[in-house]
Design a protein around this motif. Structure first.
Motif, PDB file in Angstrom:
ATOM      1  N   GLY A  11       0.812  -1.070   0.161  1.00 12.57           N
ATOM      2  CA  GLY A  11       0.168  -0.125   0.079  1.00 12.57           C
ATOM      3  C   GLY A  11       0.742   1.515  -0.050  1.00 12.57           C
ATOM      4  N   THR A  13       1.495   3.392  -2.626  1.00  9.35           N
ATOM      5  CA  THR A  13       0.955   4.545  -3.864  1.00  9.35           C
ATOM      6  C   THR A  13       0.582   5.690  -3.115  1.00  9.35           C
ATOM      7  OG1 THR A  13      -0.897   3.172  -4.133  1.00  9.35           O
ATOM      8  CG2 THR A  13       1.001   2.598  -5.532  1.00  9.35           C
ATOM      9  N   ILE A  16       0.634   7.186   4.040  1.00  6.11           N
ATOM     10  CA  ILE A  16       1.731   6.499   4.935  1.00  6.11           C
ATOM     11  C   ILE A  16       2.763   5.768   3.994  1.00  6.11           C
ATOM     12  CG2 ILE A  16       2.194   5.333   6.991  1.00  6.11           C
ATOM     13  CD1 ILE A  16      -0.721   6.330   8.135  1.00  6.11           C
ATOM     14  N   ALA A  62       0.276  -6.439  -6.890  1.00  7.62           N
ATOM     15  CA  ALA A  62      -0.642  -7.511  -6.070  1.00  7.62           C
ATOM     16  C   ALA A  62      -1.833  -7.099  -5.367  1.00  7.62           C
ATOM     17  CB  ALA A  62       0.353  -8.300  -5.247  1.00  7.62           C
ATOM     18  N   ASP A  63      -2.891  -7.728  -5.405  1.00  3.71           N
ATOM     19  CA  ASP A  63      -3.974  -7.272  -4.330  1.00  3.71           C
ATOM     20  C   ASP A  63      -3.815  -7.925  -3.239  1.00  3.71           C
ATOM     21  OD1 ASP A  63      -6.508  -7.043  -3.160  1.00  3.71           O
ATOM     22  OD2 ASP A  63      -7.637  -7.301  -5.005  1.00  3.71           O
ATOM     23  N   ASN A  90       1.367  -2.183   5.397  1.00  2.00           N
ATOM     24  CA  ASN A  90       0.778  -0.740   5.621  1.00  2.00           C
ATOM     25  C   ASN A  90      -0.369  -0.996   4.615  1.00  2.00           C
ATOM     26  OD1 ASN A  90       0.958   2.188   5.673  1.00  2.00           O
ATOM     27  ND2 ASN A  90       0.458   1.834   3.699  1.00  2.00           N
ATOM     28  N   GLY A  92      -4.073  -0.782   3.902  1.00  2.00           N
ATOM     29  CA  GLY A  92      -5.431  -0.853   4.751  1.00  2.00           C
ATOM     30  C   GLY A  92      -6.513  -0.125   4.080  1.00  2.00           C
ATOM     31  N   ILE A 113      -7.632  -7.640   3.767  1.00  2.00           N
ATOM     32  CA  ILE A 113      -6.510  -6.511   3.370  1.00  2.00           C
ATOM     33  C   ILE A 113      -5.795  -5.939   4.905  1.00  2.00           C
ATOM     34  CG2 ILE A 113      -6.112  -4.305   2.487  1.00  2.00           C
ATOM     35  CD1 ILE A 113      -8.630  -4.822   0.548  1.00  2.00           C
ATOM     36  N   SER A 142      -2.722   0.691  14.454  1.00  2.00           N
ATOM     37  CA  SER A 142      -3.499   1.805  14.377  1.00  2.00           C
ATOM     38  C   SER A 142      -3.785   1.823  15.919  1.00  2.00           C
ATOM     39  CB  SER A 142      -4.840   1.858  13.569  1.00  2.00           C
ATOM     40  OG  SER A 142      -5.827   2.681  14.127  1.00  2.00           O
ATOM     41  N   GLY A 186      -2.584   7.709  15.340  1.00  2.00           N
ATOM     42  CA  GLY A 186      -3.783   8.348  15.496  1.00  2.00           C
ATOM     43  C   GLY A 186      -3.883   8.772  14.110  1.00  2.00           C
ATOM     44  N   TRP A 187      -4.573  10.120  14.253  1.00  2.00           N
ATOM     45  CA  TRP A 187      -4.975  10.599  12.853  1.00  2.00           C
ATOM     46  C   TRP A 187      -3.893  11.142  12.145  1.00  2.00           C
ATOM     47  CZ3 TRP A 187      -9.689   9.360  11.421  1.00  2.00           C
ATOM     48  CH2 TRP A 187     -10.822   9.450  12.248  1.00  2.00           C
ATOM     49  N   PRO A 191      -5.286  10.311   2.049  1.00  2.00           N
ATOM     50  CA  PRO A 191      -6.622  10.193   1.548  1.00  2.00           C
ATOM     51  C   PRO A 191      -7.849   9.334   2.253  1.00  2.00           C
ATOM     52  CG  PRO A 191      -5.003   9.970  -0.172  1.00  2.00           C
ATOM     53  CD  PRO A 191      -4.270  10.185   1.382  1.00  2.00           C
ATOM     54  N   VAL A 193      -8.268   9.354   5.552  1.00  2.00           N
ATOM     55  CA  VAL A 193      -8.741  10.097   6.534  1.00  2.00           C
ATOM     56  C   VAL A 193      -9.645  11.213   5.751  1.00  2.00           C
ATOM     57  CG1 VAL A 193      -8.344  11.799   8.390  1.00  2.00           C
ATOM     58  CG2 VAL A 193      -7.250   9.569   8.453  1.00  2.00           C
TER      59      VAL A 193
END
Ligand code: NAD
Length: 260
Positions: A11, A13, A16, A62-63, A90, A92, A113, A142, A186-187, A191, A193
């Motif tokens: 993840g 692209t 984070i 890859a998915d 990462n 999610g 995922i 998280s 946290g926050w 994209p 959020v």
């Protein structure tokens, strides 16, 4: 610092993961990017990072909900780089609804995922790390791996699961030079959020700024977002010799969210 090391960041692209991939490349690691997005933009990103830092940067589409594709991604990285030394889980997604309204297919997708992909990447990458007796596995969990919020049943359950998986992998490899730790943001304004901010603004008829302030005000005492760069800094630390005895930790970077 990470010359001669090779990493996979799932993840990466966006958000984070992208921040982590950039930081690893800056430190001299080869990186396999992964995630969805515009292929031309991703190829451009890979070429730019490789040229800027003199490292190899590859991309796998890859998915993370498909175990077969996950295994193939790890094998591709091992073949291209010679090793996967650093694995950052990462990728999610989020979906918000009360439990009784939660679509079962969303539950399954989030479990696949956000949680199961961590198992499949680790399962595929560990034997190589064990042969070389060195590895760093960092799972981006998280604060929702430690505390709950309403309307996030699947996400909260999956992230609690990530922390459990992290501890188990850490214990199983405790006498080696392979560490496994989780980071609990946290926050962070990404994209993922931004969509929650936009949904809140639309639902309440308030501005995006007001919605942002509301989200931070409810949970994050610092009243400020963490940044992908700050999460990446923690990943770099976990990859360093200084973190050799951090095993199975869940490191919060949450503006005080879980201190309350
Ligand atoms: P993001 O939406 O910006 O990025 C998610 C990345 O995952 C993208 O690259 C996307 O293409 C990829 N992805 C989604 N589904 C995928 C799939 N099936 N296969 C492969 N890649 C897939 O989100 P983000 O905010 O950067 O989140 C990254 C991680 O950090 C997630 O695990 C999230 O739960 C976690 N996290 C985020 C926050 C936050 O406030 N943003 C807080 C705590 C934890």
């Amino acid at each position: 610092m990470l010359n001669n090391k090779s990493a996979i960041v799932t993840g990466s692209t966006s958000g984070i993961g992208l921040g982590i991939a950039r930081a690893l490349a800056e430190q001299g690691a080869n990186v396999m990017l992964n995630g969805f997005g515009d292929r031309a933009a991703i190829d451009d990103l890979a070429a730019t990072l490789a040229a800027a830092h003199g490292v190899k940067v590859l991309y796998s589409d890859a998915d993370m909900s498909r175990p077969g594709e996950i295994e193939a991604m790890v094998r591709e990285a091992e073949a291209a780089f010679g090793a996967v030394d650093i694995l950052v889980n990462n990728a999610g997604i989020q979906h918000t609804a009360r439990v009784e309204d939660f679509p079962p297919e969303k539950w399954e997708q989030i479990m696949a995922i956000n949680l199961s992909s961590n198992f499949y990447t680790i399962r595929a990458a560990l034997p190589g790390m064990q042969r070389r007796d060195w590895g760093r596995i960092v799972n981006i969990a998280s604060v929702h791996g430690q505390v709950a919020s309403s309307n996030k049943a699947a996400y909260v359950a999956a992230k609690h699961g990530v922390i459990g998986l992290t501890k188990t992998v850490a214990l199983e490899n405790a006498r080696s030079n392979i560490t496994c730790n989780a980071i609990c943001p946290g926050w962070v304004l990404t994209p993922l959020v931004q969509k929650q901010i936009d949904d809140l603004a639309a639902r309440e008829g308030i501005s995006a700024d007001a919605a942002q302030a509301r989200l931070l005000g409810e949970k994050q005492p610092s009243q400020a977002f963490a940044t992908p760069e700050q999460i990446a800094a923690a990943v770099l630390f976990l990859c360093s010799d200084g973190a050799q005895q951090m095993r199975g930790a869940a490191l919060t970077i949450d503006g005080g969210w879980t201190a309350q």
